[in-house]
Design an enzyme around this catalytic site. Sequence first.
Site, PDB file in Angstrom:
ATOM      1  N   ASN A  10      -1.706  -5.396  -1.259  1.00  0.00           N
ATOM      2  CA  ASN A  10      -0.320  -5.032  -0.978  1.00  0.00           C
ATOM      3  C   ASN A  10      -0.342  -4.051   0.185  1.00  0.00           C
ATOM      4  O   ASN A  10      -0.732  -2.902   0.017  1.00  0.00           O
ATOM      5  CB  ASN A  10       0.299  -4.390  -2.223  1.00  0.00           C
ATOM      6  CG  ASN A  10       1.694  -3.845  -1.971  1.00  0.00           C
ATOM      7  OD1 ASN A  10       2.291  -4.094  -0.928  1.00  0.00           O
ATOM      8  ND2 ASN A  10       2.211  -3.095  -2.935  1.00  0.00           N
ATOM      9  N   LYS A  12       2.130  -2.807   1.679  1.00  0.00           N
ATOM     10  CA  LYS A  12       3.288  -1.899   1.666  1.00  0.00           C
ATOM     11  C   LYS A  12       3.902  -1.845   3.073  1.00  0.00           C
ATOM     12  O   LYS A  12       3.946  -2.865   3.756  1.00  0.00           O
ATOM     13  CB  LYS A  12       2.871  -0.526   1.132  1.00  0.00           C
ATOM     14  CG  LYS A  12       2.132  -0.650  -0.218  1.00  0.00           C
ATOM     15  CD  LYS A  12       1.895   0.637  -0.931  1.00  0.00           C
ATOM     16  CE  LYS A  12       1.181   0.362  -2.243  1.00  0.00           C
ATOM     17  NZ  LYS A  12       1.026   1.544  -3.073  1.00  0.00           N
ATOM     18  N   HIS A  93       7.623  -3.621  -8.068  1.00  0.00           N
ATOM     19  CA  HIS A  93       6.639  -2.574  -7.804  1.00  0.00           C
ATOM     20  C   HIS A  93       7.278  -1.216  -8.090  1.00  0.00           C
ATOM     21  O   HIS A  93       8.472  -1.025  -7.857  1.00  0.00           O
ATOM     22  CB  HIS A  93       6.172  -2.650  -6.342  1.00  0.00           C
ATOM     23  CG  HIS A  93       4.984  -1.793  -6.072  1.00  0.00           C
ATOM     24  ND1 HIS A  93       5.087  -0.430  -5.900  1.00  0.00           N
ATOM     25  CD2 HIS A  93       3.669  -2.085  -5.972  1.00  0.00           C
ATOM     26  CE1 HIS A  93       3.875   0.072  -5.700  1.00  0.00           C
ATOM     27  NE2 HIS A  93       2.993  -0.914  -5.742  1.00  0.00           N
ATOM     28  N   GLU A  95       7.263   1.418  -6.517  1.00  0.00           N
ATOM     29  CA  GLU A  95       7.928   2.015  -5.345  1.00  0.00           C
ATOM     30  C   GLU A  95       9.314   1.413  -5.141  1.00  0.00           C
ATOM     31  O   GLU A  95      10.242   2.089  -4.688  1.00  0.00           O
ATOM     32  CB  GLU A  95       7.023   1.850  -4.110  1.00  0.00           C
ATOM     33  CG  GLU A  95       5.816   2.778  -4.218  1.00  0.00           C
ATOM     34  CD  GLU A  95       4.557   2.288  -3.534  1.00  0.00           C
ATOM     35  OE1 GLU A  95       4.627   1.364  -2.708  1.00  0.00           O
ATOM     36  OE2 GLU A  95       3.484   2.852  -3.850  1.00  0.00           O
ATOM     37  N   GLU A 163       0.201  -1.233 -13.101  1.00  0.00           N
ATOM     38  CA  GLU A 163      -0.037  -0.186 -12.114  1.00  0.00           C
ATOM     39  C   GLU A 163       0.518   1.139 -12.636  1.00  0.00           C
ATOM     40  O   GLU A 163       1.731   1.411 -12.495  1.00  0.00           O
ATOM     41  CB  GLU A 163       0.650  -0.526 -10.787  1.00  0.00           C
ATOM     42  CG  GLU A 163       0.131  -1.788 -10.146  1.00  0.00           C
ATOM     43  CD  GLU A 163       0.318  -1.764  -8.629  1.00  0.00           C
ATOM     44  OE1 GLU A 163      -0.642  -2.105  -7.935  1.00  0.00           O
ATOM     45  OE2 GLU A 163       1.405  -1.385  -8.153  1.00  0.00           O
ATOM     46  N   GLY A 169      -2.231   5.438  -5.119  1.00  0.00           N
ATOM     47  CA  GLY A 169      -2.417   6.235  -3.913  1.00  0.00           C
ATOM     48  C   GLY A 169      -2.898   7.650  -4.159  1.00  0.00           C
ATOM     49  O   GLY A 169      -2.851   8.487  -3.264  1.00  0.00           O
ATOM     50  N   SER A 207      -5.425   2.871  -7.033  1.00  0.00           N
ATOM     51  CA  SER A 207      -6.658   3.492  -6.545  1.00  0.00           C
ATOM     52  C   SER A 207      -7.909   2.641  -6.801  1.00  0.00           C
ATOM     53  O   SER A 207      -8.984   3.183  -7.089  1.00  0.00           O
ATOM     54  CB  SER A 207      -6.820   4.903  -7.133  1.00  0.00           C
ATOM     55  OG  SER A 207      -5.754   5.735  -6.691  1.00  0.00           O
TER      56      SER A 207
END
Length: 247
Positions: A10, A12, A93, A95, A163, A169, A207
Site C-alpha cells: 500500500n 498510500k 483502511h 487512515e 492492521e 508506521g 510495521s
Amino acid sequence: MAPRKLAAGNWKMNGTLASLAEIDQLLSDHLAPGCDVLICPPATLVHALAARTQGKIAVGGQDCHAKTSGAHTGDIAAAQLQDAGASHAILGHSERRTDHAETDEQVRGKAVAAHEAGLVAVICVGETEAQRDAGQTLDVISAQLAGSVPDCATAANTVIAYEPVWAIGTGRTPTNDQIAEVHALMRDRLSARFDDGADIALLYGGSVKPGNAAEIFAIPHVNGALVGGASLKAQDFGPIIAALAVT
Ligand SMILES: O=C(CO)COP(=O)(O)O
C-alpha cells in the site's frame, strides 16, 4: 483449497511516475512464484503501473466509491479502477476511517461496489491502542468484520487485512500471540458466516519489514501481509515477498 498467499503493498499518498522504476527492480530481482503480489499505488499511477507490469503483479486502488458514477467530485468508482487496470481495492483502511470518517456500513457499501465491478476487496480492520488497552480488541474486530464485510464476500473476491492502528508506521508490532489470537478469531468468524470462509486470505499489516516478515508469516492463519512503508522500495519489499513465498 487453502487461502492464497498475498504480499500486498500500500503506497498510500506516496509516489510519482518516477517511482515505478522500483517495480521494474522488483520484477527483475524477486518475483517469486509461490505467492501473489499486489501493489496499490495512488490512483494517479494505477494505469501506468498496470500497463508497465502487464499482469506480472496485481495492481489495486486504495479506495472506491459505493456508487457507480455521478456527482462525487474527487471520488473514483470501482469500475473506473477496473478500467484503469486494477484487480483489487483496499477498503476501510484505518487512515480512511480516521481521515474521512468512514463507517463500517460505508465500507460494506464500497465492498459491494468493488465486487460488482469485478474487483477483489481488501477490507481492513484493526483496533486502536486505547481499545487494546481497554481489552476490547476482539470485540472491535468482530464488530468491524460483521459490519464491513458484505454478504456477497467469497474467498475469490475478498481479502481481510488485520492492521492494528497503533502498529501502522510506528515500528511497533503486536506479539506473535496477539496476532495469532486476532487471526484465529477472524478465521472463526468468517468460517461461521461464509461457505468458503476458511479460504478467505487473512493479511497482517503494521510495521512489516524484511526483518520480521518470516516470523509473522509463520503465525497460524496469517496468509500474507499488507505493507506500507516497506513496500515503497524493492530492496525492502522483495525480501518480504521472498519470505512469504517460502512459508
Ligand atoms: O497501513 C499499512 C498498510 O496498509 C501499514 O503501514 P506500515 O507498513 O508503514 O506500518
